[in-house]
Design an enzyme around this catalytic site. Structure first.
Site, mmCIF file in Angstrom:
data_model
loop_
_atom_site.group_PDB
_atom_site.id
_atom_site.type_symbol
_atom_site.label_atom_id
_atom_site.label_comp_id
_atom_site.label_asym_id
_atom_site.label_seq_id
_atom_site.Cartn_x
_atom_site.Cartn_y
_atom_site.Cartn_z
ATOM 1 N N TYR A 73 34.532 38.612 41.908
ATOM 2 C CA TYR A 73 35.323 37.704 42.088
ATOM 3 C C TYR A 73 36.505 37.789 42.857
ATOM 4 O O TYR A 73 37.068 36.829 43.663
ATOM 5 C CB TYR A 73 36.087 37.663 40.596
ATOM 6 N N ASP A 123 32.820 36.966 35.773
ATOM 7 C CA ASP A 123 33.595 37.238 37.047
ATOM 8 C C ASP A 123 32.462 37.122 38.307
ATOM 9 O O ASP A 123 33.274 36.603 39.098
ATOM 10 C CB ASP A 123 33.570 38.763 36.891
ATOM 11 N N HIS A 167 32.145 36.670 27.633
ATOM 12 C CA HIS A 167 32.687 37.132 29.110
ATOM 13 C C HIS A 167 31.847 37.891 30.031
ATOM 14 O O HIS A 167 31.473 37.772 31.191
ATOM 15 C CB HIS A 167 34.085 37.961 28.823
ATOM 16 N N LYS A 168 30.925 38.230 29.184
ATOM 17 C CA LYS A 168 29.656 39.141 29.946
ATOM 18 C C LYS A 168 28.549 39.284 28.953
ATOM 19 O O LYS A 168 29.062 39.434 27.472
ATOM 20 C CB LYS A 168 30.173 40.725 30.647
ATOM 21 N N TYR A 171 29.525 42.379 26.766
ATOM 22 C CA TYR A 171 30.652 41.946 25.765
ATOM 23 C C TYR A 171 30.460 40.794 24.675
ATOM 24 O O TYR A 171 30.833 39.859 24.898
ATOM 25 C CB TYR A 171 32.026 41.483 26.585
ATOM 26 N N ASP A 178 40.344 35.493 31.273
ATOM 27 C CA ASP A 178 39.912 35.569 32.736
ATOM 28 C C ASP A 178 38.691 34.681 32.904
ATOM 29 O O ASP A 178 38.622 34.175 34.020
ATOM 30 C CB ASP A 178 39.480 37.155 33.009
ATOM 31 N N ARG A 253 48.780 39.016 33.644
ATOM 32 C CA ARG A 253 47.503 38.442 34.517
ATOM 33 C C ARG A 253 46.683 37.778 33.643
ATOM 34 O O ARG A 253 45.793 36.676 34.065
ATOM 35 C CB ARG A 253 46.896 39.643 35.298
ATOM 36 N N GLY A 256 47.996 34.466 33.425
ATOM 37 C CA GLY A 256 48.036 33.985 34.811
ATOM 38 C C GLY A 256 46.544 33.179 35.242
ATOM 39 O O GLY A 256 46.636 32.202 35.730
ATOM 40 N N TRP A 257 45.647 34.195 34.771
ATOM 41 C CA TRP A 257 44.150 33.374 35.075
ATOM 42 C C TRP A 257 43.914 32.233 34.319
ATOM 43 O O TRP A 257 43.334 31.280 34.882
ATOM 44 C CB TRP A 257 43.082 34.575 34.490
#
Length: 412
Positions: A73, A123, A167-168, A171, A178, A253, A256-257
């Site tokens: 990413y 990602d 997310h993955k 996970y 994110d 962050r 932020g994402w």
């Protein structure tokens, strides 16, 4: 006596000539150093940072300090910003840098080097933005095939019981802030530009908005308006609150994402979509919460709501993301104009505290959190101590990319 006087005068003249010559050579060297800037200082910060990144990583596949090329990413983040600078400047050097990444990572059959669909990793979607940018310009079939592969991943991505993307694959049952930025801007733009079936298109739009709905539902703290980094539906992870499933802290962050995801998705979600206003409302709630935890310096803390706690620090990547989100939100008319003051304050904080410029003009962004996550091996427990003790480095692409974007939005 005359002989001694002669040699004395000769010595003096020779000494003067040597000193004069040294001064001249020194002056020439100084002038040469001044004129030979790798990155000219008369450019805007956006362009100066792009040139600095190209100097640091002449091969764009090695962005993020890699030793071997990898589809990930971070190149997508920096190169998408680079593409925006190209569109403003028309400096072909920037376009060629963007193209070189896709050219090397996508083979003639459209296969993405190092990418594995079986990992179901959100990602990996982010660099698809580079392909969305390049394909209309190049019409290279391999880029279209690669985009179709990434969109296909989203169609098969494992989901929580209420429809949130894991997310993955590794996970299980987890949504991270994110992931909204990694996947949703790509998914929305792909649907808008490459899916002709209106029903399928609408389904994707609805699914995109649903991801934000779920994050708001599960991850937003009602008291502060801040959002927790991760949510585990099963509540089985050691980092997960046993009642809510949320991780413990508000990571700069991570927030932020999420902010960048909100403003970027709105670029492609149709204006007549019935749930578009909901995304704008989420952005306003988010922005209200973010400015409340902005430091007097203009920067934001690594752990947002604990400024005075030992070990916490003012962090660059989250700050750059917040500045971009607020500035773009105002520029697009989603946020009140007053938020531009907070964006400029944050940007000034970066320039005055975290940006340094080398003698050759190369720009550095310092105090970047190198990485942070949840779970995995070794296990990341999401504690305060975990976030403040992760790697801190300069010029992390998760900071330089948003810094370029923020610079563009503020025209600085």
């Amino acid at each position: 006596m005359k002989t001694i006087r002669f040699y004395s005068i000769l010595f003096s003249l020779t000494f003067i000539c040597i000193v004069s010559s040294c001064k001249k050579n020194t002056k020439e060297k100084i002038n040469k150093t001044v004129t030979e800037k790798v990155v000219p200082e008369n450019l805007k910060w956006s362009e100066r940072m792009v040139l600095s990144e190209i100097e640091r990583f002449p091969d764009p596949t090695l962005l993020d300090f890699r030793k071997k090329p990898k589809w990930s990413y971070t190149p997508g983040l920096v190169l998408s910003a680079c593409a925006k600078v190209y569109e403003q400047t028309k400096n072909k050097k920037y376009y060629d840098y963007v193209y070189a990444y896709a050219d090397q990572m996508i083979d003639s059959s459209g296969t993405i080097d190092t990418y594995k669909l079986s990992n179901q990793n959100l990602d990996m979607i982010k660099s698809g933005d580079v392909l969305l940018y390049l394909y209309p310009k190049t019409k290279e079939e391999r880029f279209l095939i690669a985009m179709e592969t990434l969109n296909g991943q989203l169609e098969s991505q494992p989901k929580t019981s209420d429809g949130g993307y894991w997310h993955k694959k590794i996970y299980t049952n987890q949504m991270w802030l994110d992931g909204l930025y990694m996947a949703e801007p790509f998914h929305t733009r792909y649907a808008k530009e490459y899916i002709n079936d209106k029903a399928k298109q609408q389904k994707i739009y609805n699914d995109v908005v649903h991801q934000f709905d779920l994050i708001q539902k599960h991850s937003r703290d009602q008291k502060t308006g801040l959002l927790y980094h991760g949510w585990d539906e099963s509540k089985e992870q050691r980092w997960a609150n046993k009642k809510t499933g949320n991780s413990e802290n508000f990571w700069s962050r991570g927030m932020g994402w999420y902010g960048m995801a909100l403003v970027d998705v709105l670029d492609f979600l149709p204006e007549n979509h019935p749930r578009r206003e909901k995304i704008i409302r989420y952005l306003n709630q988010y922005s209200e919460a973010v400015v409340k935890v902005q430091d007097e310096s203009g920067l934001w803390w690594q752990v947002l709501d604990q400024p005075n706690k030992k070990g916490n620090y003012l962090e660059a990547t989250g700050t750059a993301m917040f500045v971009y989100t607020l500035a773009k939100g105002v520029n697009k008319g989603y946020l009140p104009k007053s938020y531009l003051n907070f964006a400029n304050k944050g940007y000034d904080g970066l320039i005055n505290n975290l940006i340094t410029v080398e003698d050759n003009g190369i720009v550095n962004l310092n105090k970047c959190c190198g990485v942070a996550g949840l779970g995995g091996k070794p296990y990341r427990d999401g504690s305060y101590e975990y976030y403040i003790n992760e790697l801190i480095r300069s010029n992390d692409p998760k900071g330089t990319g948003p810094f370029i974007l923020a610079s563009l939005e503020l025209n600085r």
